[in-house]
Design a protein around this motif. Structure first.
Motif, PDB file in Angstrom:
ATOM      1  N   TYR A  20       1.051  -1.074  -0.339  1.00  0.00           N
ATOM      2  CA  TYR A  20      -0.534  -0.390   0.013  1.00  0.00           C
ATOM      3  C   TYR A  20       1.428   1.619  -0.131  1.00  0.00           C
ATOM      4  O   TYR A  20       1.532   1.503   0.736  1.00  0.00           O
ATOM      5  CB  TYR A  20      -0.652   0.196   0.937  1.00  0.00           C
ATOM      6  CG  TYR A  20      -2.347  -1.264   1.202  1.00  0.00           C
ATOM      7  CD1 TYR A  20      -3.277  -0.259   0.200  1.00  0.00           C
ATOM      8  CD2 TYR A  20      -1.933  -2.541   1.536  1.00  0.00           C
ATOM      9  CE1 TYR A  20      -4.284  -1.554   0.821  1.00  0.00           C
ATOM     10  CE2 TYR A  20      -2.806  -3.222   1.652  1.00  0.00           C
ATOM     11  CZ  TYR A  20      -4.092  -2.787   0.833  1.00  0.00           C
ATOM     12  OH  TYR A  20      -4.836  -3.522   1.123  1.00  0.00           O
ATOM     13  N   THR A  21       0.803   2.029  -0.466  1.00  0.00           N
ATOM     14  CA  THR A  21       1.259   3.192  -1.369  1.00  0.00           C
ATOM     15  C   THR A  21       1.176   4.432  -0.447  1.00  0.00           C
ATOM     16  O   THR A  21       1.633   5.701   0.306  1.00  0.00           O
ATOM     17  CB  THR A  21       1.763   3.731  -2.495  1.00  0.00           C
ATOM     18  OG1 THR A  21       0.731   3.514  -3.274  1.00  0.00           O
ATOM     19  CG2 THR A  21       2.244   2.619  -3.485  1.00  0.00           C
ATOM     20  N   ASP A  22      -0.632   4.329  -0.156  1.00  0.00           N
ATOM     21  CA  ASP A  22      -1.582   5.063   0.919  1.00  0.00           C
ATOM     22  C   ASP A  22      -2.317   4.847   1.897  1.00  0.00           C
ATOM     23  O   ASP A  22      -2.383   3.230   1.822  1.00  0.00           O
ATOM     24  CB  ASP A  22      -2.773   5.079  -0.591  1.00  0.00           C
ATOM     25  CG  ASP A  22      -3.749   6.543   0.365  1.00  0.00           C
ATOM     26  OD1 ASP A  22      -3.695   6.737   1.464  1.00  0.00           O
ATOM     27  OD2 ASP A  22      -4.332   7.422  -0.874  1.00  0.00           O
ATOM     28  N   VAL A  23      -1.558   5.218   3.155  1.00  0.00           N
ATOM     29  CA  VAL A  23      -1.726   4.647   4.245  1.00  0.00           C
ATOM     30  C   VAL A  23      -2.935   4.713   4.985  1.00  0.00           C
ATOM     31  O   VAL A  23      -3.811   3.945   4.919  1.00  0.00           O
ATOM     32  CB  VAL A  23      -0.936   5.297   4.983  1.00  0.00           C
ATOM     33  CG1 VAL A  23      -0.938   4.786   6.745  1.00  0.00           C
ATOM     34  CG2 VAL A  23       1.000   5.418   5.013  1.00  0.00           C
ATOM     35  N   PRO A  24      -3.747   6.110   4.956  1.00  0.00           N
ATOM     36  CA  PRO A  24      -5.154   6.492   4.911  1.00  0.00           C
ATOM     37  C   PRO A  24      -6.171   5.030   3.454  1.00  0.00           C
ATOM     38  O   PRO A  24      -6.829   4.998   5.166  1.00  0.00           O
ATOM     39  CB  PRO A  24      -5.838   7.243   4.777  1.00  0.00           C
ATOM     40  CG  PRO A  24      -4.458   7.910   4.396  1.00  0.00           C
ATOM     41  CD  PRO A  24      -3.270   7.240   4.065  1.00  0.00           C
ATOM     42  N   TYR A  25      -5.741   4.742   3.081  1.00  0.00           N
ATOM     43  CA  TYR A  25      -6.503   4.053   2.029  1.00  0.00           C
ATOM     44  C   TYR A  25      -5.943   2.628   2.585  1.00  0.00           C
ATOM     45  O   TYR A  25      -7.458   1.871   2.460  1.00  0.00           O
ATOM     46  CB  TYR A  25      -6.119   3.993   0.423  1.00  0.00           C
ATOM     47  CG  TYR A  25      -6.846   3.019  -0.274  1.00  0.00           C
ATOM     48  CD1 TYR A  25      -7.950   2.803  -0.528  1.00  0.00           C
ATOM     49  CD2 TYR A  25      -6.211   1.680  -0.518  1.00  0.00           C
ATOM     50  CE1 TYR A  25      -8.716   2.084  -1.696  1.00  0.00           C
ATOM     51  CE2 TYR A  25      -7.070   0.624  -1.418  1.00  0.00           C
ATOM     52  CZ  TYR A  25      -8.204   0.996  -1.743  1.00  0.00           C
ATOM     53  OH  TYR A  25      -8.812  -0.255  -2.573  1.00  0.00           O
ATOM     54  N   PHE A  26      -5.288   2.543   2.945  1.00  0.00           N
ATOM     55  CA  PHE A  26      -5.146   1.298   3.591  1.00  0.00           C
ATOM     56  C   PHE A  26      -6.189   1.088   4.525  1.00  0.00           C
ATOM     57  O   PHE A  26      -6.962   0.149   5.527  1.00  0.00           O
ATOM     58  CB  PHE A  26      -3.128   0.562   4.369  1.00  0.00           C
ATOM     59  CG  PHE A  26      -3.391   0.123   5.426  1.00  0.00           C
ATOM     60  CD1 PHE A  26      -3.746  -1.058   4.882  1.00  0.00           C
ATOM     61  CD2 PHE A  26      -3.068   0.259   6.294  1.00  0.00           C
ATOM     62  CE1 PHE A  26      -3.751  -2.181   5.902  1.00  0.00           C
ATOM     63  CE2 PHE A  26      -2.374  -0.607   8.046  1.00  0.00           C
ATOM     64  CZ  PHE A  26      -3.006  -1.791   6.995  1.00  0.00           C
ATOM     65  N   SER A  27      -5.948   1.872   5.844  1.00  0.00           N
ATOM     66  CA  SER A  27      -6.789   1.914   7.017  1.00  0.00           C
ATOM     67  C   SER A  27      -8.301   1.724   7.060  1.00  0.00           C
ATOM     68  O   SER A  27      -8.701   1.539   8.094  1.00  0.00           O
ATOM     69  CB  SER A  27      -6.771   2.865   7.386  1.00  0.00           C
ATOM     70  OG  SER A  27      -4.656   3.555   8.132  1.00  0.00           O
ATOM     71  N   ARG A  28      -8.255   2.659   5.711  1.00  0.00           N
ATOM     72  CA  ARG A  28      -9.979   2.573   5.653  1.00  0.00           C
ATOM     73  C   ARG A  28     -10.059   0.980   5.325  1.00  0.00           C
ATOM     74  O   ARG A  28     -11.257   0.155   5.604  1.00  0.00           O
ATOM     75  CB  ARG A  28     -10.325   3.740   4.213  1.00  0.00           C
ATOM     76  CG  ARG A  28     -10.320   4.757   4.584  1.00  0.00           C
ATOM     77  CD  ARG A  28     -11.027   5.793   3.913  1.00  0.00           C
ATOM     78  NE  ARG A  28     -10.847   5.677   2.172  1.00  0.00           N
ATOM     79  CZ  ARG A  28      -9.701   6.311   1.789  1.00  0.00           C
ATOM     80  NH1 ARG A  28      -8.896   7.373   2.919  1.00  0.00           N
ATOM     81  NH2 ARG A  28      -8.948   6.322   0.589  1.00  0.00           N
ATOM     82  N   GLN A  29      -9.588  -0.009   4.251  1.00  0.00           N
ATOM     83  CA  GLN A  29      -9.792  -1.081   4.138  1.00  0.00           C
ATOM     84  C   GLN A  29      -9.444  -1.935   5.215  1.00  0.00           C
ATOM     85  O   GLN A  29     -10.517  -2.586   5.423  1.00  0.00           O
ATOM     86  CB  GLN A  29      -8.666  -1.523   3.028  1.00  0.00           C
ATOM     87  CG  GLN A  29      -9.576  -1.325   1.776  1.00  0.00           C
ATOM     88  CD  GLN A  29      -8.376  -2.204   0.877  1.00  0.00           C
ATOM     89  OE1 GLN A  29      -7.479  -2.702   0.677  1.00  0.00           O
ATOM     90  NE2 GLN A  29      -9.020  -2.009  -0.895  1.00  0.00           N
ATOM     91  N   TYR A  30      -9.230  -1.027   6.100  1.00  0.00           N
ATOM     92  CA  TYR A  30      -8.661  -2.634   7.085  1.00  0.00           C
ATOM     93  C   TYR A  30      -9.883  -2.488   8.374  1.00  0.00           C
ATOM     94  O   TYR A  30     -10.302  -3.284   8.177  1.00  0.00           O
ATOM     95  CB  TYR A  30      -7.160  -2.545   7.726  1.00  0.00           C
ATOM     96  CG  TYR A  30      -7.280  -2.977   8.845  1.00  0.00           C
ATOM     97  CD1 TYR A  30      -5.661  -3.721   9.069  1.00  0.00           C
ATOM     98  CD2 TYR A  30      -7.401  -2.592  10.620  1.00  0.00           C
ATOM     99  CE1 TYR A  30      -5.485  -4.575  10.219  1.00  0.00           C
ATOM    100  CE2 TYR A  30      -6.933  -3.694  11.260  1.00  0.00           C
ATOM    101  CZ  TYR A  30      -5.888  -4.786  11.753  1.00  0.00           C
ATOM    102  OH  TYR A  30      -6.312  -5.798  12.412  1.00  0.00           O
ATOM    103  N   LYS A  31     -10.320  -1.385   8.221  1.00  0.00           N
ATOM    104  CA  LYS A  31     -11.571  -0.796   9.357  1.00  0.00           C
ATOM    105  C   LYS A  31     -12.636  -1.533   8.722  1.00  0.00           C
ATOM    106  O   LYS A  31     -13.818  -2.138   8.959  1.00  0.00           O
ATOM    107  CB  LYS A  31     -11.582   0.982   9.679  1.00  0.00           C
ATOM    108  CG  LYS A  31     -12.950   0.817  10.605  1.00  0.00           C
ATOM    109  CD  LYS A  31     -12.660   2.088  10.547  1.00  0.00           C
ATOM    110  CE  LYS A  31     -14.386   2.466  12.090  1.00  0.00           C
ATOM    111  NZ  LYS A  31     -13.943   3.452  12.639  1.00  0.00           N
ATOM    112  N   HIS A  32     -12.843  -1.768   7.583  1.00  0.00           N
ATOM    113  CA  HIS A  32     -14.258  -1.954   6.763  1.00  0.00           C
ATOM    114  C   HIS A  32     -14.264  -3.295   6.913  1.00  0.00           C
ATOM    115  O   HIS A  32     -15.426  -4.031   6.923  1.00  0.00           O
ATOM    116  CB  HIS A  32     -14.325  -1.657   4.682  1.00  0.00           C
ATOM    117  CG  HIS A  32     -15.204  -2.473   4.633  1.00  0.00           C
ATOM    118  ND1 HIS A  32     -16.493  -1.909   4.411  1.00  0.00           N
ATOM    119  CD2 HIS A  32     -14.956  -3.262   3.457  1.00  0.00           C
ATOM    120  CE1 HIS A  32     -16.948  -2.945   3.799  1.00  0.00           C
ATOM    121  NE2 HIS A  32     -16.060  -3.516   3.010  1.00  0.00           N
TER     122      HIS A  32
END
Length: 262
Positions: free
Chosen positions: A220-232
């Motif tokens: 993941y190069t986009d940490v906020p995107y990773f965090s959203r996927q993780y929480k989802h």
């Protein structure tokens, strides 16, 4: 259990068993033949395995020019170990061979640990026969799709593409996607995401890696995107899971790096 044994049947061999007094595991490693029990007949070839139970009286013959090589053992159990029908074809012959050889070698060591290992191999072999009986007809394509899914779980950080996966299974993209969804209930892309999130949870709770380090490790190069996927997928933020690990001690630097993405 009796001594696990391999035997190459003699050219003139035939088998008419008296009613068995215990269970018998019987696995064809090589050769061709046929086995009969209670009016049922099964052609024998490598991978065909049977578990017979007390009272069974199987009969078998073979091609003297393609002599049977059989692995087996007698064993006693208080539970029902024999499936109905008694035989099935184990497609993973490599695993079958490893379990048979390990059982044989372990038992012949003559110590308690070797006997226990042989018993565990027997349990796994019986399980393989049950699976072969109750999940028949799995094709080479099904096995290929299973193997690809296993590789995805083993290396989720890799940049997997459906085109590459389909090529490994010798299928078109559309055929591969349909087979994958049928076997796993989700698309290949969604399976990759789930594998990455599963691995991320392991890294966050066991490795001491930060959220940023974990995201980068999984591509993941986009940490906020990773965090959203993780929480989802998990219902929690990456930081929540990381901070929940025993002995967590946030540093000033890591706290600053991880505050933004959540």
């Amino acid at each position: 259990m009796s001594t696990p044994t391999f035997w190459r049947c003699e050219p003139s061999w035939s088998w008419t068993s008296p009613p068995l007094t215990d269970h018998l595991l019987w696995c064809v490693v090589d050769g061709r033949g046929a086995v009969e029990l209670d009016g049922r007949r099964q052609e024998l070839r490598p991978g065909v395995c049977a578990v017979f139970q007390p009272g069974d009286a199987p009969r078998a013959t073979h091609d003297p020019h393609r002599r049977l090589l059989v692995f087996g053992m007698h064993f006693a159990t208080a539970t029902t170990a024999a499936p109905d029908p008694r035989w099935g074809e184990v497609l993973d012959r490599e695993l079958l061979g490893v379990l048979a050889r390990t059982s044989d070698a372990s038992y012949r060591r003559g110590d308690a640990l070797g006997r226990r290992q042989a018993e565990l191999c027997l349990e796994q072999l019986v399980t393989l026969v049950w699976d072969a009986v109750h999940q028949p007809g799995r094709s080479a394509v099904d096995t290929a799709v299973d193997e690809i899914a296993r590789q995805l779980r083993q290396d989720p950080s890799r940049d997997w593409t459906v085109t590459e996966m389909a090529g490994r299974a010798a299928l078109s993209r559309a055929q591969f996607s349909r087979r994958f969804v049928a076997q796993f209930g989700m698309s290949p892309a969604q399976y990759v995401i789930q594998a990455r999130i599963d691995r991320a949870h392991q890294l966050l709770t066991e490795s001491g890696m930060t959220v940023t380090e974990t995201a980068a490790a999984l591509g993941y190069t986009d940490v906020p995107y990773f965090s959203r996927q993780y929480k989802h997928r998990t219902g929690r933020t990456p930081s929540q899971d990381r901070q929940a690990q025993p002995g967590f001690q946030p540093s000033t630097e890591s706290a600053g790096r991880e505050a933004g993405p959540e």
